[in-house]
Design a protein around this motif. Structure first.
Motif, PDB file in Angstrom:
ATOM      1  N   ALA A  51       0.848  -1.165  -0.038  1.00  0.00           N
ATOM      2  CA  ALA A  51       0.122  -0.036  -0.050  1.00  0.00           C
ATOM      3  C   ALA A  51       0.817   1.261  -0.172  1.00  0.00           C
ATOM      4  N   GLU A  52       2.027   1.191   0.286  1.00  0.00           N
ATOM      5  CA  GLU A  52       3.046   2.548   0.689  1.00  0.00           C
ATOM      6  C   GLU A  52       4.103   2.560  -0.395  1.00  0.00           C
ATOM      7  N   VAL A  53       4.644   0.996  -0.834  1.00  0.00           N
ATOM      8  CA  VAL A  53       5.647   0.926  -1.476  1.00  0.00           C
ATOM      9  C   VAL A  53       5.115   0.619  -2.960  1.00  0.00           C
ATOM     10  N   THR A  54       5.200   1.496  -4.032  1.00  0.00           N
ATOM     11  CA  THR A  54       4.880   1.174  -5.427  1.00  0.00           C
ATOM     12  C   THR A  54       5.386  -0.170  -6.032  1.00  0.00           C
ATOM     13  N   GLU A  55       4.760  -0.526  -7.105  1.00  0.00           N
ATOM     14  CA  GLU A  55       5.311  -1.578  -8.049  1.00  0.00           C
ATOM     15  C   GLU A  55       6.761  -0.727  -8.641  1.00  0.00           C
ATOM     16  N   ASP A  56       6.299   0.447  -9.127  1.00  0.00           N
ATOM     17  CA  ASP A  56       7.569   1.035  -9.826  1.00  0.00           C
ATOM     18  C   ASP A  56       8.729   1.040  -8.956  1.00  0.00           C
ATOM     19  N   SER A  57       8.515   1.363  -7.617  1.00  0.00           N
ATOM     20  CA  SER A  57       9.783   1.117  -6.672  1.00  0.00           C
ATOM     21  C   SER A  57      10.451   0.009  -6.603  1.00  0.00           C
ATOM     22  N   VAL A  58       9.473  -1.372  -6.478  1.00  0.00           N
ATOM     23  CA  VAL A  58      10.102  -2.486  -6.485  1.00  0.00           C
ATOM     24  C   VAL A  58      10.922  -2.907  -7.767  1.00  0.00           C
ATOM     25  N   ARG A  59      10.320  -2.340  -8.777  1.00  0.00           N
ATOM     26  CA  ARG A  59      10.752  -2.458 -10.096  1.00  0.00           C
ATOM     27  C   ARG A  59      12.477  -1.852 -10.233  1.00  0.00           C
ATOM     28  N   SER A  60      12.504  -0.651  -9.449  1.00  0.00           N
ATOM     29  CA  SER A  60      13.896   0.095  -9.533  1.00  0.00           C
ATOM     30  C   SER A  60      14.815  -0.449  -8.724  1.00  0.00           C
ATOM     31  N   TRP A  61      14.291  -1.387  -7.734  1.00  0.00           N
ATOM     32  CA  TRP A  61      15.361  -1.877  -7.036  1.00  0.00           C
ATOM     33  C   TRP A  61      15.793  -3.329  -7.445  1.00  0.00           C
ATOM     34  N   TYR A  62      14.779  -3.674  -8.217  1.00  0.00           N
ATOM     35  CA  TYR A  62      15.035  -5.225  -8.827  1.00  0.00           C
ATOM     36  C   TYR A  62      16.461  -5.550  -9.364  1.00  0.00           C
ATOM     37  N   ARG A  63      16.953  -6.600  -9.214  1.00  0.00           N
ATOM     38  CA  ARG A  63      18.131  -7.286  -9.812  1.00  0.00           C
ATOM     39  C   ARG A  63      18.015  -8.641 -10.180  1.00  0.00           C
ATOM     40  N   ALA A  64      18.134  -8.894 -11.701  1.00  0.00           N
ATOM     41  CA  ALA A  64      18.017 -10.188 -12.063  1.00  0.00           C
ATOM     42  C   ALA A  64      19.010 -11.192 -11.283  1.00  0.00           C
ATOM     43  N   ALA A  65      20.128 -10.677 -11.297  1.00  0.00           N
ATOM     44  CA  ALA A  65      21.014 -11.481 -10.464  1.00  0.00           C
ATOM     45  C   ALA A  65      22.036 -10.507  -9.547  1.00  0.00           C
ATOM     46  N   ASP A  66      22.698 -10.804  -8.611  1.00  0.00           N
ATOM     47  CA  ASP A  66      23.480  -9.916  -7.712  1.00  0.00           C
ATOM     48  C   ASP A  66      24.003 -10.665  -6.803  1.00  0.00           C
ATOM     49  N   PRO A  67      24.940 -11.796  -7.262  1.00  0.00           N
ATOM     50  CA  PRO A  67      25.804 -12.463  -6.616  1.00  0.00           C
ATOM     51  C   PRO A  67      26.926 -11.766  -5.521  1.00  0.00           C
ATOM     52  N   VAL A  68      27.189 -12.091  -4.451  1.00  0.00           N
ATOM     53  CA  VAL A  68      28.365 -11.745  -3.948  1.00  0.00           C
ATOM     54  C   VAL A  68      29.427 -12.760  -3.750  1.00  0.00           C
ATOM     55  N   HIS A  69      30.558 -12.578  -4.489  1.00  0.00           N
ATOM     56  CA  HIS A  69      31.536 -13.390  -4.892  1.00  0.00           C
ATOM     57  C   HIS A  69      32.465 -13.626  -3.646  1.00  0.00           C
ATOM     58  N   GLY A  70      32.523 -14.826  -3.223  1.00  0.00           N
ATOM     59  CA  GLY A  70      33.040 -15.191  -1.770  1.00  0.00           C
ATOM     60  C   GLY A  70      32.146 -15.459  -0.850  1.00  0.00           C
ATOM     61  N   LEU A  71      30.763 -15.407  -1.062  1.00  0.00           N
ATOM     62  CA  LEU A  71      29.891 -15.724   0.151  1.00  0.00           C
ATOM     63  C   LEU A  71      29.403 -17.277  -0.392  1.00  0.00           C
ATOM     64  N   ASP A  72      29.681 -17.723  -1.425  1.00  0.00           N
ATOM     65  CA  ASP A  72      28.988 -19.254  -1.666  1.00  0.00           C
ATOM     66  C   ASP A  72      27.625 -19.562  -1.407  1.00  0.00           C
ATOM     67  N   GLU A  73      26.843 -18.533  -2.018  1.00  0.00           N
ATOM     68  CA  GLU A  73      25.683 -18.454  -1.606  1.00  0.00           C
ATOM     69  C   GLU A  73      24.554 -19.504  -2.399  1.00  0.00           C
ATOM     70  N   THR A  74      23.779 -20.250  -1.588  1.00  0.00           N
ATOM     71  CA  THR A  74      22.812 -21.163  -2.222  1.00  0.00           C
ATOM     72  C   THR A  74      21.606 -20.355  -2.717  1.00  0.00           C
ATOM     73  N   SER A  75      21.370 -20.493  -4.129  1.00  0.00           N
ATOM     74  CA  SER A  75      19.956 -20.075  -4.767  1.00  0.00           C
ATOM     75  C   SER A  75      18.817 -20.629  -4.278  1.00  0.00           C
ATOM     76  N   LEU A  76      17.980 -19.795  -3.945  1.00  0.00           N
ATOM     77  CA  LEU A  76      16.607 -20.546  -3.518  1.00  0.00           C
ATOM     78  C   LEU A  76      15.822 -19.815  -4.666  1.00  0.00           C
ATOM     79  N   GLY A  77      15.210 -20.596  -5.482  1.00  0.00           N
ATOM     80  CA  GLY A  77      14.074 -20.155  -6.713  1.00  0.00           C
ATOM     81  C   GLY A  77      12.723 -20.018  -6.232  1.00  0.00           C
ATOM     82  N   ALA A  78      11.777 -19.794  -7.322  1.00  0.00           N
ATOM     83  CA  ALA A  78      10.455 -19.418  -6.904  1.00  0.00           C
ATOM     84  C   ALA A  78       9.823 -20.760  -6.437  1.00  0.00           C
ATOM     85  N   THR A  79      10.191 -21.791  -6.864  1.00  0.00           N
ATOM     86  CA  THR A  79       9.626 -22.880  -6.452  1.00  0.00           C
ATOM     87  C   THR A  79       9.925 -23.602  -5.322  1.00  0.00           C
TER      88      THR A  79
END
Length: 180
Positions: free
Chosen positions: A127-155
């Protein structure tokens, strides 16, 4: 920086786009292991406590680091959760991981923009954060090299993500209703 935590402490990092499920997973971890877990929430520290904008060099970066280290050094396990863009938080997170004496596990929610927006619409904050704001923050990929992150997908369900974290951290499930 100096070493932090103990060989028995756990540091869990959960990153991802807005509305991906980070806060829900952090709370589910606490609900499964209700004693001794500090949730260091990016939004809480940055938006509510400091009330600053997010950018490289923002006050929220060292404050998040200080908060996590304080909790680890005082016998708590720590779950850090937030968007935590790589260029702003990556160096701090990799340093924290390198300095942590105990078990560290890192996860990143990888959702496409449509799923991110769908999840955003279900939140009270929509209600207070617009979809345009969410779009502007969105990143398709943003890994941090050295963290060895496990990816969690939509499923990946919340329950599946929780089970994965508990196993990866070496924590058995504890029923919070079982009493002391």
């Amino acid at each position: 920086m100096a070493r932090t935590g103990s060989t028995d402490s756990r540091l869990i990092v959960i990153r991802g786009n807005s509305s991906s499920g980070k806060s829900h997973l952090a709370q589910a971890i606490r609900d499964a292991r209700p004693r001794g877990i500090a949730i260091v929430g990016h939004d809480v520290l940055r938006r509510q406590i400091l009330h600053v904008r997010d950018h490289p060099g923002a006050l929220s970066v060292p404050y998040l680091d200080l908060s996590a280290r304080f909790a680890l050094d005082h016998g708590l396990h720590v779950v850090i959760e937030g968007i935590l863009h790589s260029e702003s938080y990556g160096p701090m997170l990799t340093s924290l991981r390198a300095d942590h004496r105990g078990v560290t596990r890192c996860y990143r929610y990888d959702l496409d923009l449509d799923e991110t927006l769908r999840r955003h619409r279900t939140k009270p904050l929509a209600a207070e954060v617009t979809e345009d704001s969410v779009r502007s923050w969105y990143r398709a990929a943003d890994p941090v090299h050295g963290l060895d992150e496990t990816s969690l997908g939509a499923t990946v369900s919340l329950r599946s993500a929780l089970d994965m974290v508990l196993v990866d951290a070496g924590w058995p499930f504890e029923d919070p209703d079982a009493g002391p």
